[in-house]
Each structure stands twice: as structure tokens, then as C-alpha cells.
Design a protein around this motif. Structure first.
Motif, PDB file in Angstrom:
ATOM      1  N   PRO A  76      -0.679   1.293  -5.503  1.00 29.46           N
ATOM      2  CA  PRO A  76       0.559   2.779  -5.819  1.00 29.46           C
ATOM      3  C   PRO A  76       1.472   1.504  -7.009  1.00 29.46           C
ATOM      4  O   PRO A  76       1.231   0.262  -7.053  1.00 29.46           O
ATOM      5  N   LEU A  77       1.262   2.662  -8.349  1.00 32.27           N
ATOM      6  CA  LEU A  77       2.568   2.347  -9.204  1.00 32.27           C
ATOM      7  C   LEU A  77       3.487   1.876  -7.887  1.00 32.27           C
ATOM      8  O   LEU A  77       4.188   0.954  -8.035  1.00 32.27           O
ATOM      9  N   GLY A  78       3.986   2.792  -6.925  1.00 33.32           N
ATOM     10  CA  GLY A  78       5.193   2.134  -6.432  1.00 33.32           C
ATOM     11  C   GLY A  78       6.001   2.864  -6.121  1.00 33.32           C
ATOM     12  O   GLY A  78       8.071   2.430  -5.421  1.00 33.32           O
ATOM     13  N   VAL A  79       6.962   4.152  -7.566  1.00 36.80           N
ATOM     14  CA  VAL A  79       7.744   4.592  -7.930  1.00 36.80           C
ATOM     15  C   VAL A  79       7.954   5.472  -6.966  1.00 36.80           C
ATOM     16  O   VAL A  79       9.539   5.063  -6.732  1.00 36.80           O
ATOM     17  N   ALA A  80       7.278   6.301  -5.740  1.00 33.81           N
ATOM     18  CA  ALA A  80       7.403   7.173  -4.638  1.00 33.81           C
ATOM     19  C   ALA A  80       8.241   6.106  -3.676  1.00 33.81           C
ATOM     20  O   ALA A  80       9.512   6.499  -2.984  1.00 33.81           O
ATOM     21  N   GLY A  81       7.820   4.807  -3.533  1.00 33.07           N
ATOM     22  CA  GLY A  81       8.042   4.025  -2.588  1.00 33.07           C
ATOM     23  C   GLY A  81       9.516   3.156  -2.433  1.00 33.07           C
ATOM     24  O   GLY A  81      10.658   3.155  -1.830  1.00 33.07           O
ATOM     25  N   VAL A  82       9.619   2.624  -4.111  1.00 33.29           N
ATOM     26  CA  VAL A  82      10.813   2.797  -4.412  1.00 33.29           C
ATOM     27  C   VAL A  82      12.074   3.272  -4.338  1.00 33.29           C
ATOM     28  O   VAL A  82      12.861   3.115  -4.103  1.00 33.29           O
ATOM     29  N   LEU A  83      11.855   4.395  -4.969  1.00 34.93           N
ATOM     30  CA  LEU A  83      12.455   5.793  -4.959  1.00 34.93           C
ATOM     31  C   LEU A  83      13.244   5.941  -3.670  1.00 34.93           C
ATOM     32  O   LEU A  83      13.869   6.194  -2.933  1.00 34.93           O
ATOM     33  N   ALA A  84      11.954   6.076  -2.763  1.00 34.80           N
ATOM     34  CA  ALA A  84      12.541   6.258  -1.378  1.00 34.80           C
ATOM     35  C   ALA A  84      13.263   5.110  -0.886  1.00 34.80           C
ATOM     36  O   ALA A  84      14.780   5.865  -0.340  1.00 34.80           O
ATOM     37  N   GLY A  85      12.532   3.972  -0.923  1.00 30.59           N
ATOM     38  CA  GLY A  85      13.569   3.131  -0.996  1.00 30.59           C
ATOM     39  C   GLY A  85      15.470   2.766  -1.178  1.00 30.59           C
ATOM     40  O   GLY A  85      16.306   3.287  -0.337  1.00 30.59           O
ATOM     41  N   CYS A  86      15.131   3.760  -2.364  1.00 34.78           N
ATOM     42  CA  CYS A  86      16.992   3.957  -3.024  1.00 34.78           C
ATOM     43  C   CYS A  86      17.632   5.053  -2.405  1.00 34.78           C
ATOM     44  O   CYS A  86      18.788   4.897  -1.569  1.00 34.78           O
ATOM     45  N   PHE A  87      16.485   6.410  -1.948  1.00 35.31           N
ATOM     46  CA  PHE A  87      17.597   7.132  -1.357  1.00 35.31           C
ATOM     47  C   PHE A  87      17.962   5.979   0.088  1.00 35.31           C
ATOM     48  O   PHE A  87      19.274   6.766   0.590  1.00 35.31           O
ATOM     49  N   GLY A  88      16.853   6.130   0.776  1.00 36.57           N
ATOM     50  CA  GLY A  88      17.338   5.045   1.817  1.00 36.57           C
ATOM     51  C   GLY A  88      18.827   4.285   2.429  1.00 36.57           C
ATOM     52  O   GLY A  88      19.741   4.751   2.743  1.00 36.57           O
ATOM     53  N   VAL A  89      19.184   3.625   0.803  1.00 36.20           N
ATOM     54  CA  VAL A  89      20.111   2.774   1.034  1.00 36.20           C
ATOM     55  C   VAL A  89      20.736   3.567   0.622  1.00 36.20           C
ATOM     56  O   VAL A  89      22.579   3.737   1.189  1.00 36.20           O
ATOM     57  N   VAL A  90      20.846   4.835   0.331  1.00 33.87           N
ATOM     58  CA  VAL A  90      21.949   5.648  -0.152  1.00 33.87           C
ATOM     59  C   VAL A  90      22.910   6.556   1.059  1.00 33.87           C
ATOM     60  O   VAL A  90      23.744   6.521   1.582  1.00 33.87           O
TER      61      VAL A  90
ATOM     62  N   PHE B 229       0.752  -1.067  -0.154  1.00 31.65           N
ATOM     63  CA  PHE B 229      -0.283  -0.124   0.138  1.00 31.65           C
ATOM     64  C   PHE B 229       0.817   1.547   0.353  1.00 31.65           C
ATOM     65  O   PHE B 229       0.089   1.904  -0.355  1.00 31.65           O
ATOM     66  N   SER B 230       2.169   1.045   0.503  1.00 38.68           N
ATOM     67  CA  SER B 230       2.760   2.201   0.368  1.00 38.68           C
ATOM     68  C   SER B 230       3.788   2.112  -1.279  1.00 38.68           C
ATOM     69  O   SER B 230       3.996   3.077  -1.501  1.00 38.68           O
ATOM     70  N   SER B 231       4.302   0.918  -1.015  1.00 43.73           N
ATOM     71  CA  SER B 231       5.357   0.443  -1.869  1.00 43.73           C
ATOM     72  C   SER B 231       5.129   0.182  -4.043  1.00 43.73           C
ATOM     73  O   SER B 231       5.876  -0.212  -4.466  1.00 43.73           O
ATOM     74  N   GLY B 232       3.276  -0.518  -3.609  1.00 38.90           N
ATOM     75  CA  GLY B 232       3.644  -1.379  -5.028  1.00 38.90           C
ATOM     76  C   GLY B 232       3.566  -2.501  -4.847  1.00 38.90           C
ATOM     77  O   GLY B 232       4.313  -2.824  -3.655  1.00 38.90           O
ATOM     78  N   TYR B 233       2.705  -2.983  -6.355  1.00 41.49           N
ATOM     79  CA  TYR B 233       3.717  -4.870  -5.700  1.00 41.49           C
ATOM     80  C   TYR B 233       4.850  -4.941  -5.794  1.00 41.49           C
ATOM     81  O   TYR B 233       5.191  -6.010  -5.446  1.00 41.49           O
ATOM     82  N   VAL B 234       5.625  -3.836  -6.722  1.00 39.92           N
ATOM     83  CA  VAL B 234       7.242  -4.503  -7.165  1.00 39.92           C
ATOM     84  C   VAL B 234       7.994  -3.990  -5.719  1.00 39.92           C
ATOM     85  O   VAL B 234       8.404  -4.238  -5.286  1.00 39.92           O
ATOM     86  N   GLY B 235       8.372  -2.892  -5.190  1.00 36.03           N
ATOM     87  CA  GLY B 235       8.212  -2.429  -3.461  1.00 36.03           C
ATOM     88  C   GLY B 235       7.906  -3.544  -2.947  1.00 36.03           C
ATOM     89  O   GLY B 235       8.555  -3.908  -2.075  1.00 36.03           O
ATOM     90  N   GLY B 236       7.189  -4.374  -2.608  1.00 37.59           N
ATOM     91  CA  GLY B 236       6.429  -4.987  -1.763  1.00 37.59           C
ATOM     92  C   GLY B 236       7.344  -6.327  -1.879  1.00 37.59           C
ATOM     93  O   GLY B 236       7.555  -6.757  -1.385  1.00 37.59           O
ATOM     94  N   THR B 237       7.579  -6.923  -3.361  1.00 39.47           N
ATOM     95  CA  THR B 237       8.290  -7.918  -3.357  1.00 39.47           C
ATOM     96  C   THR B 237       9.852  -7.681  -3.043  1.00 39.47           C
ATOM     97  O   THR B 237      10.622  -8.743  -2.180  1.00 39.47           O
ATOM     98  N   ILE B 238      10.559  -7.082  -3.312  1.00 37.73           N
ATOM     99  CA  ILE B 238      11.542  -5.622  -2.892  1.00 37.73           C
ATOM    100  C   ILE B 238      11.755  -6.572  -1.786  1.00 37.73           C
ATOM    101  O   ILE B 238      12.716  -6.290  -0.721  1.00 37.73           O
ATOM    102  N   TYR B 239      10.683  -5.758  -0.832  1.00 37.63           N
ATOM    103  CA  TYR B 239      11.024  -5.960   1.239  1.00 37.63           C
ATOM    104  C   TYR B 239      10.682  -7.117   1.241  1.00 37.63           C
ATOM    105  O   TYR B 239      11.457  -7.414   2.212  1.00 37.63           O
ATOM    106  N   SER B 240       9.778  -8.184   0.744  1.00 35.93           N
ATOM    107  CA  SER B 240       9.945  -9.482   0.734  1.00 35.93           C
ATOM    108  C   SER B 240      10.906  -9.943   1.351  1.00 35.93           C
ATOM    109  O   SER B 240      11.822 -11.104   1.787  1.00 35.93           O
ATOM    110  N   ILE B 241      11.469  -9.810  -0.292  1.00 34.10           N
ATOM    111  CA  ILE B 241      13.227  -9.807  -0.739  1.00 34.10           C
ATOM    112  C   ILE B 241      14.479 -10.399   0.845  1.00 34.10           C
ATOM    113  O   ILE B 241      14.829 -10.801   1.183  1.00 34.10           O
TER     114      ILE B 241
END
Length: 516
Positions: free
Chosen positions: A448-462, A138-150
């Protein structure tokens, strides 16, 4: 918290597709049996015997099975009043040369921060009826949820690996030379598997009572350690000062934070069957207390045991790590001490159960093809992986624990921030989205498409990369904040900050463009 908790959307006009409950949600055992034909009949026999059929499907309100919110407190108390929590306190003196006083202060402060974060995630379980990794959609979309699951699969398998190694070490130290370490690791793994194979109710049943014995054992260790002689100033000549001391505290604090926040990615898994009307503040407080009191109590015990200066105890730690030290602490009781050591080794099972159970759920959260396979199959796979990993890494426990918990705190920090901002800003009553449309949890086109969640996660990695300080890499900000010899580990703080600052504007933009 109770006043600000967002509602979920359940009327047909808002949901678009209605609020129809699918067969997989209402009767997962029937859906699985039909899916697998002849094999499904054998599976149905397992389900009739009590093995849980439900995987990551949402639990409908009328399917909620328990109103006992006190299970939250007792479960986390059992999970953390265990052998595996002791070595975290040991690391303060072993790797960072902190005195007992500074170790305790670091545990209390960073532990409170991690406890609050995990307790917040736990409140999402009853009101959504969803597992933690599914909530991230619900915050990072289906793709983002998959990344978090990994990421969560790797996290829980890492936790499990350290758990079975330490439990095996302790069993092997009871009568040195009689029980091979490999056998000890396998024993702990099998004992952890059984409740997880059966499922949710058995997990809660075991954790409801497991803390009683292990809490008494911890009291024994405090008493016997005190009799051996705590010397709380023993580390003072070795402790750094000035900026170097700050480096040590920040680095150890990241490990402590990870020992608390490491439960955040699974926190909602164990109360998603509570009624949706359960007060969030009650869930929050019981989860926080179930984490904070036992973890601090046991980690401080680990720090205290490191202040014993008796040469026999020092040599026991040097030769057998934490397991050897505990065997020495209990040695005055002779045969009784060995029995207590067996109980202590088996306490690891309570800690490893949620790791094993939630690993299976995280695998199912990777996507529909994975969710179609019954949960107990993934549970068996998780058991096989971490047992083999434990056997392979059995000689390097302290290094694995130190590096693993530091890295763990990085991703959990930005994960928690992103889920919290989605919940408190965008899903609040009167907010841009006005609540959760829970029927959409498995519909990528309505999430959600998850673009915001995934990009924010990438910034978190940075943020984590520029602020981290590990043996194998130190980021530029970690170097600047540290000394010439060592960097200061600011990884989890910067990971959370970078994600927090970027997610909100990106999410507003995503909602404006896509409407979801």
C-alpha cells in the motif's frame, strides 16, 4: 478467530511476481557472507557457532523450526515475572494515592484490555512468518512501517533503560556502598546482551526456564510482605474522591495498559517460526495468559508492598525507591535475603532480552540499507545506547517509568487499532484485498502507499494530544475531564478512537484509487 483469519496469497497469478524464495530468506547466513567478502567469512564462523543470521526476512513455511506453541506462554511468563513489573504496581499509591483495592481493580481491568490487544498482534506471526514491524507495511506502507519502526526503537530502548536502572539499583542496595550503581547497570546490560547476540533460539531457551526461579522469589516476597504487615486500607485517608478519584484511576490505568500493550509492537517477533497452520486462537490464548497472569500477579504485589506501614519499610522506600523497599522486605532472612535479592535483580535480564532483540529488528525494519547489516551488530548498538542512557538517568527511575509508560500507551493504541482493522476488514477472506500477498513485504511498489495508515496514525496522535495529561502538558479534553488541579489522562483511549474512525474510510479510498 480461527474462522476469520485471512489467508495469504501464494499463487503466481495473484502474486504477480510468483512465490520465489530469495537467498536472504532461505539461507541468510550465505547471503551475508557473500555480501561482506573477507569479513563475511568471520561472520560465517559466528553463524556456524549458533549466532542467528536471519534478520527481518520472511521465514518460509519449510524453514519453520518449532511446533511448540507453549513457548508463547512460558516466554511471556518469564518476561513479566520480574523485578521491573513490581514498580508499576507501586505507582498506584506513590503517584496517584489509590487504595490497594482501587489499584487492584485498575490493574485487572486495564490489564485485560492491553493483554487482548497484544495477544491479537501475536497471532499474526505464525501466519505471515514476518516480524511485527514488517507486518505494519501491509496497512501503512513502507513509509508508515518505517515510522512505526522508529517509534518502536524508542519504546524498546526506553523499556531497556528502566530495566537496567532498576536492576542496577537492586544490586547496589544489597551491600550499600560496595557496588556502585553504575556497575550494577552495566552488569544487567551485559547479561541481557548475551542471549540476544546469539539470537532467536537462545532467547526462547532462556525464557522457557527463567520464570521458575523468579516466580518462587515472588512468592517469597508475598510471604515476607505479609509477615511485615499488609495494611490494605492504609492509603484511604490520602485517596481522592469523586471526579478526582476518576482522574487518578484513568491516569494509572493508562500506565497499566502501557505495561501490557508495550509488548504488542514485538509480539509477532517471537512466534514467526511457528508453522503457518498453527491455530490463531491457541496463539492468542497462550499469549494472553502468559501476559495477564504474571503481570497482574506481580503488579498487585507491588501495590501490596506499598501498604506496609512499618516505619523501617516506609523509610527504605523513601531512601532507596523500590529496590530499597525490596531489600527491607527480605532483610529478615539476612544473608539468604541478599541472595534472593541478587536473583531478583538478575530477573531483569529476562525482561530486557526481548527489548534488546526487537530493537535490532526494528532498526533493520527501517529500510533495506539497515537490513543489509547483520542483526547482531544492531544488537550491540542497542546495548550500548540503553546502558549509557541508564547510567545517565539512574537517579530518576520513578519519573522516567511513569512518564514513559504513559506516552508509550498512546502510540501503541493507534498502532494496534490500525493493524487490527487492516487484518479483520481489508485482509479477511472475501474482503477488499482477500488476504496477504506475503511476497510483497519488501517491495514498496506492491505494498500500500500508506497514505491511509499514516494519516490515521496522525489522527491518533491528535487524539492523544487532546486527551493526554502529563506533568509537562495537559490536553484540552484531558483538562475538561479532570479537576482544576489535575487533568484526566484519556490519551490512549482517544488515540485508539481517532485512528479507528478515520482509518477505515481512508483505506477504502486508498484501495479504490490505487488497488493496493
Amino acid at each position: 478467530m480461527a474462522d476469520t483469519y485471512p489467508s495469504y496469497v501464494d499463487d503466481k497469478e495473484k502474486a504477480g511476481s510468483g512465490s520465489e524464495v530469495t537467498e536472504a530468506e532461505k539461507a541468510p547466513e550465505v547471503a551475508i557472507a557473500r555480501r561482506f567478502g573477507r569479513v563475511g567469512g568471520w561472520m560465517a564462523t559466528l553463524f556456524d557457532a549458533g549466532v542467528e543470521a536471519r534478520g527481518v526476512e520472511r521465514v518460509p513455511e519449510d524453514e519453520r523450526e518449532t511446533k511448540n506453541t507453549w513457548n508463547n506462554l512460558l516466554m511471556w511468563w518469564s518476561v513479566n515475572t520480574v523485578l521491573t513489573t513490581i514498580p508499576i504496581g507501586v505507582l498506584g499509591q506513590e503517584f496517584y494515592t489509590l487504595t490497594f483495592a482501587h489499584s487492584v481493580a485498575t490493574i485487572l481491568c486495564f490489564g485485560a484490555l492491553g493483554g487482548v490487544a497484544t495477544a491479537f498482534i501475536a497471532t499474526l506471526g505464525p501466519h505471515t512468518g514476518l516480524r511485527t514491524m514488517v507486518i505494519t507495511r501491509f496497512s501503512s506502507g513502507y513509509v508508515g512501517g518505517t515510522i512505526y519502526s522508529i517509534l518502536n526503537i524508542l519504546t524498546q530502548l526506553g523499556f531497556s533503560t528502566t530495566a537496567v536502572i532498576l536492576g542496577g539499583q537492586t544490586l547496589a542496595s544489597i551491600n550499600p556502598g560496595t557496588l556502585p550503581l553504575v556497575v550494577g547497570i552495566i552488569i544487567i546490560g551485559i547479561c541481557s546482551l548475551i542471549p540476544c547476540f546469539i539470537g532467536y533460539n537462545m532467547v526462547h531457551l532462556y525464557e522457557r526456564y527463567a520464570w521458575i526461579v523468579t516466580f518462587i522469589v515472588m512468592l517469597f516476597l508475598w510471604g515476607l510482605g505479609g509477615k511485615a504487615g499488609f495494611h490494605i486500607s492504609a492509603q484511604k485517608p490520602l485517596e481522592d474522591s469523586g471526579r478526582a478519584l476518576s482522574v487518578d484511576i484513568l491516569s494509572f490505568g493508562g500506565i497499566v495498559f502501557g505495561s501490557f500493550s508495550g509488548w504488542a509492537p514485538v509480539a509477532a517477533d517471537y512466534n514467526c517460526r511457528l508453522p503457518a497452520t498453527t491455530p490463531p486462537m491457541k496463539v492468542f490464548l497462550l499469549t494472553f495468559l502468559g501476559l495477564y497472569i504474571p503481570i497482574c500477579f506481580v503488579e498487585i504485589l507491588g501495590a501490596a508492598l506499598m501498604t506496609i506501614t512499618n516505619p523501617d519499610y516506609v523509610n527504605a522506600f523513601a531512601n532507596g525507591s523500590t529496590g530499597g523497599l525490596l531489600a527491607q522486605v527480605l532483610s529478615p532472612w539476612h544473608g539468604g535475603g541478599k541472595f534472593v535479592l541478587v536473583l531478583l535483580a538478575l530477573s531483569v535480564v529476562a525482561n530486557n532480552i526481548p527489548n534488546t532483540y526487537s530493537t535490532a529488528l526494528s532498526i533493520m525494519s527501517l529500510g533495506r540499507p539497515f537490513a543489509l547489516i547483520p542483526r547482531f551488530v544492531w544488537t550491540l548498538l542497542a546495548f550500548a545506547i540503553y546502558t549509557v542512557a541508564g547510567v545517565a538517568g539512574r537517579e530518576h527511575f520513578s519519573e522516567i517509568l511513569s512518564n514513559f509508560l504513559s506516552i508509550l500507551s498512546y502510540w501503541t493504541a493507534f498502532f494496534i487499532v490500525i493493524v487490527a482493522e487492516e487484518h479483520l476488514i481489508f485482509r479477511r477472506r472475501g474482503g477488499p484485498l482477500g488476504g496477504y500477498n506475503l511476497d510483497d513485504y519488501d517491495s514498496p511498489s506492491r505494498l500500500p502507499l500508506g497514505v491511509a495508515g499514516v494519516l490515521a496514525g496522525c489522527f491518533g496522535v491528535v487524539g492523544a494530544v487532546v486527551g493526554m495529561a502529563e506533568v509537562w502538558y495537559t490536553g484540552p479534553l484531558g483538562k475538561d475531564a479532570g479537576t482544576e488541579a489535575y487533568g484526566a489522562d484519556l490519551g490512549f483511549e482517544l488515540a485508539a478512537a481517532f485512528a479507528a474512525v478515520t482509518f477505515v474510510p481512508l483505506r477504502y479510498l486508498e484501495i479504490r484509487v490505487t488497488g493496493r
